[in-house]
Structures are given as structure tokens and as C-alpha cells.
Design a protein around this motif. Sequence first.
Motif, PDB file in Angstrom:
ATOM      1  N   GLY A 144       0.800  -1.209  -0.104  1.00  0.00           N
ATOM      2  CA  GLY A 144       0.010   0.014   0.058  1.00  0.00           C
ATOM      3  C   GLY A 144       0.605   1.281  -0.147  1.00  0.00           C
ATOM      4  N   SER A 145       0.562   2.002   0.923  1.00  0.00           N
ATOM      5  CA  SER A 145       0.979   3.332   0.908  1.00  0.00           C
ATOM      6  C   SER A 145       2.378   3.425   1.221  1.00  0.00           C
ATOM      7  CB  SER A 145       0.508   4.285   2.115  1.00  0.00           C
ATOM      8  OG  SER A 145       1.221   5.217   2.554  1.00  0.00           O
ATOM      9  N   GLY A 146       3.145   2.634   1.890  1.00  0.00           N
ATOM     10  CA  GLY A 146       4.447   2.564   2.283  1.00  0.00           C
ATOM     11  C   GLY A 146       4.972   3.450   3.280  1.00  0.00           C
ATOM     12  N   SER A 147       4.149   4.012   4.175  1.00  0.00           N
ATOM     13  CA  SER A 147       4.639   5.027   5.105  1.00  0.00           C
ATOM     14  C   SER A 147       5.750   4.352   6.157  1.00  0.00           C
ATOM     15  CB  SER A 147       3.496   5.627   6.026  1.00  0.00           C
ATOM     16  OG  SER A 147       2.885   4.791   6.771  1.00  0.00           O
ATOM     17  N   ASN A 148       5.537   3.049   6.291  1.00  0.00           N
ATOM     18  CA  ASN A 148       6.625   2.440   7.155  1.00  0.00           C
ATOM     19  C   ASN A 148       8.000   2.242   6.366  1.00  0.00           C
ATOM     20  OD1 ASN A 148       5.629   1.370  10.045  1.00  0.00           O
ATOM     21  ND2 ASN A 148       3.778   1.150   8.586  1.00  0.00           N
ATOM     22  N   ALA A 184       6.013  -4.781   5.807  1.00  0.00           N
ATOM     23  CA  ALA A 184       5.342  -3.371   6.275  1.00  0.00           C
ATOM     24  C   ALA A 184       4.018  -3.190   5.445  1.00  0.00           C
ATOM     25  CB  ALA A 184       6.133  -2.158   6.155  1.00  0.00           C
ATOM     26  N   GLY A 185       3.016  -3.908   5.976  1.00  0.00           N
ATOM     27  CA  GLY A 185       1.852  -3.571   5.189  1.00  0.00           C
ATOM     28  C   GLY A 185       1.620  -4.342   3.876  1.00  0.00           C
ATOM     29  N   ILE A 197       5.287  -5.749  10.830  1.00  0.00           N
ATOM     30  CA  ILE A 197       4.755  -5.005  11.913  1.00  0.00           C
ATOM     31  C   ILE A 197       3.368  -4.971  11.807  1.00  0.00           C
ATOM     32  CG2 ILE A 197       5.105  -3.019  10.002  1.00  0.00           C
ATOM     33  CD1 ILE A 197       5.286  -1.846  13.291  1.00  0.00           C
ATOM     34  N   HIS A 198       2.509  -5.116  12.858  1.00  0.00           N
ATOM     35  CA  HIS A 198       1.171  -5.159  12.879  1.00  0.00           C
ATOM     36  C   HIS A 198       0.673  -4.198  14.080  1.00  0.00           C
ATOM     37  CE1 HIS A 198      -2.566  -7.430  12.761  1.00  0.00           C
ATOM     38  NE2 HIS A 198      -2.699  -7.105  14.223  1.00  0.00           N
ATOM     39  N   PRO A 199      -0.473  -3.544  13.497  1.00  0.00           N
ATOM     40  CA  PRO A 199      -1.109  -2.453  14.288  1.00  0.00           C
ATOM     41  C   PRO A 199      -1.967  -2.914  15.330  1.00  0.00           C
ATOM     42  CG  PRO A 199      -2.102  -2.859  12.326  1.00  0.00           C
ATOM     43  CD  PRO A 199      -1.197  -3.739  12.086  1.00  0.00           C
ATOM     44  N   GLN A 216       0.403   4.464  13.656  1.00  0.00           N
ATOM     45  CA  GLN A 216       1.400   4.496  12.714  1.00  0.00           C
ATOM     46  C   GLN A 216       2.606   5.342  13.100  1.00  0.00           C
ATOM     47  OE1 GLN A 216       0.276   5.090   8.655  1.00  0.00           O
ATOM     48  NE2 GLN A 216       0.257   2.806   8.432  1.00  0.00           N
ATOM     49  N   GLU A 253       4.326   2.725  15.007  1.00  0.00           N
ATOM     50  CA  GLU A 253       5.082   2.003  14.053  1.00  0.00           C
ATOM     51  C   GLU A 253       6.382   2.552  13.616  1.00  0.00           C
ATOM     52  OE1 GLU A 253       1.353  -0.652  12.375  1.00  0.00           O
ATOM     53  OE2 GLU A 253       2.085   1.046  11.236  1.00  0.00           O
TER      54      GLU A 253
HETATM   55  C1  GRF Z   1       0.426  -0.432   8.736  1.00  0.00           C
HETATM   56  O1  GRF Z   1      -0.253  -0.161   9.610  1.00  0.00           O
HETATM   57  C2  GRF Z   1       0.984  -1.920   9.294  1.00  0.00           C
HETATM   58  O2  GRF Z   1       0.988  -2.216  10.674  1.00  0.00           O
HETATM   59  C3  GRF Z   1       0.139  -2.822   8.550  1.00  0.00           C
HETATM   60  O3  GRF Z   1      -0.480  -2.316   7.581  1.00  0.00           O
HETATM   61  C4  GRF Z   1      -0.090  -0.844   7.565  1.00  0.00           C
HETATM   62  C5  GRF Z   1       0.700  -0.460   6.511  1.00  0.00           C
HETATM   63  O4  GRF Z   1       1.045   0.865   6.249  1.00  0.00           O
HETATM   64  N1  GRF Z   1       0.542  -4.267   8.623  1.00  0.00           N
HETATM   65  P1  GRF Z   1       2.086   1.710   5.326  1.00  0.00           P
HETATM   66  O5  GRF Z   1       1.694   0.915   4.098  1.00  0.00           O
HETATM   67  O6  GRF Z   1       3.298   1.270   5.887  1.00  0.00           O
HETATM   68  O7  GRF Z   1       1.552   3.026   5.199  1.00  0.00           O
END
Ligand code: GRF
Length: 207
Positions: free
Chosen positions: A15-19, A92-93, A113-115, A176, A179
Motif C-alpha cells: 500500500g502506501s508504504g509510510s513504514n 510493512a503492510g 509490523i502489525h497495528p 502508525q 510503528e
Molecule cells: C501498517 O499499519 C502495518 O501495521 C500494517 O499495514 C500498515 C501499512 O502501512 N501491517 P504503510 O503502507 O506502511 O503506510
Amino acid sequence: MSANRPLRIAVFASGSGSNFQALAEAIRGGGIDASIDLVVCDKPAAYVLERAQSFDIETFVFRPKEYASREAYEEQIVAKLREKGIDLVVMAGYMRLVTNVLVEPFYGRMINIHPALLPAFPGMDGVGQALAYGAKITGATVHFVDGGTDTGPIIAQQAVPIEDDDTREELGARIQQAEHALIPAVVKWIAEGRVSLDGRKVTVQRS
Ligand code: GRF
């Protein structure tokens, strides 16, 4: 895990990849002896791919539907990870279940990583699950990946209180934030060879 060269990382994201961004920035900022050498993504339109490009990081993009099975695309991924000399996989997502094709060669070298504060609220929408349950505290968990859904040995957790009037978006944003601090911290520990795994028990040596 301790290498005498910088730890070579692949980030898996859907997805977005903010992590991814938080980790890439932390590494660029110095103090973590590691490099992100590959981003693996199952969604050709995912924003993480633009982020990877802006950091000039190679991407491996695949369309699951084009493969006969999960194992079939994972074999290609594992080949790519080997070709790139990847030491650590950071999920990461990454919104796909994994099989033994990936888990076996990378067990103990693959984190997610899990929220939520596992083992509470595994699987999809950990944020929404905690809110719906009426929990007062939730958070973020980084754990080694095993064959199950968010069941692997826990490396680190950060608690996040739930406010009475929290929306999913507000709570999700605070998780987030947690995270984005937790992932670089854990990667730094691993790069420094301070994380050991014994059965379900993970120990982090103090520096
Ligand atoms: C994070 O909240 C992570 O915990 C979950 O998916 C989300 C990914 O967010 N597994 P991002 O793509 O890193 O913004």
C-alpha cells in the motif's frame, strides 16, 4: 544476526508504504548499519513504489493473479532475494499470506509490523478490531514471521492508549506514529546483532 557488512534489507509492502518511508529515512539519517536494496510489492499501483523510486531503490512488482499458486510467485521472490543478497525481510503492510517457500529460508530473518498488541487482534484491520472490542490500550507489534497470521515470536511492542472519542482514522494515525519509531529501532537492533531467538522467546541484548 550479525554481518560484517551493512545489513541488506528487502521491504515487502502492498500500500502506501509510510513504514518503508520511515525506515528509509532513518537509514539515510545514519546510525543504522543497513541498506534497503529491494522493495517487493504485489500491487502495481501502490504508492510505496513511488516512494521507492524517490529513494532510488529497485522494486520487484508482481501480479498474484498471473501465477498458478502462492508458492509459484514466492519462488520468484526468493530467487530475487537471493540474487540481491538480502539478509532481512521487513514486511510493512504486505497484505498476503506467506507459505513455507518464503518462511523456511528466511525464518528468523523476516519481520512484520502489525497495528495491535499481539496476540490480541491479529489479521485484517487490527485498528478497527481493537476499537470495536472496546479495548482501552492497543499498539504496534514487530514480530518474526512464521507460517501463521501474525503468530510469530514477538520482538517489540509499543502501547497506544485508546481515547473514548477516537475514530478509526485518529487511532490508526497514532498507531502508525508508533510503528514509524518501532520499525527503525528493531532494524537497528538486528543490524547490531543484538536480537536472538529461542523458540518463541526473543531476547534483545542491551547496548
Ligand atoms: C501498517 O499499519 C502495518 O501495521 C500494517 O499495514 C500498515 C501499512 O502501512 N501491517 P504503510 O503502507 O506502511 O503506510
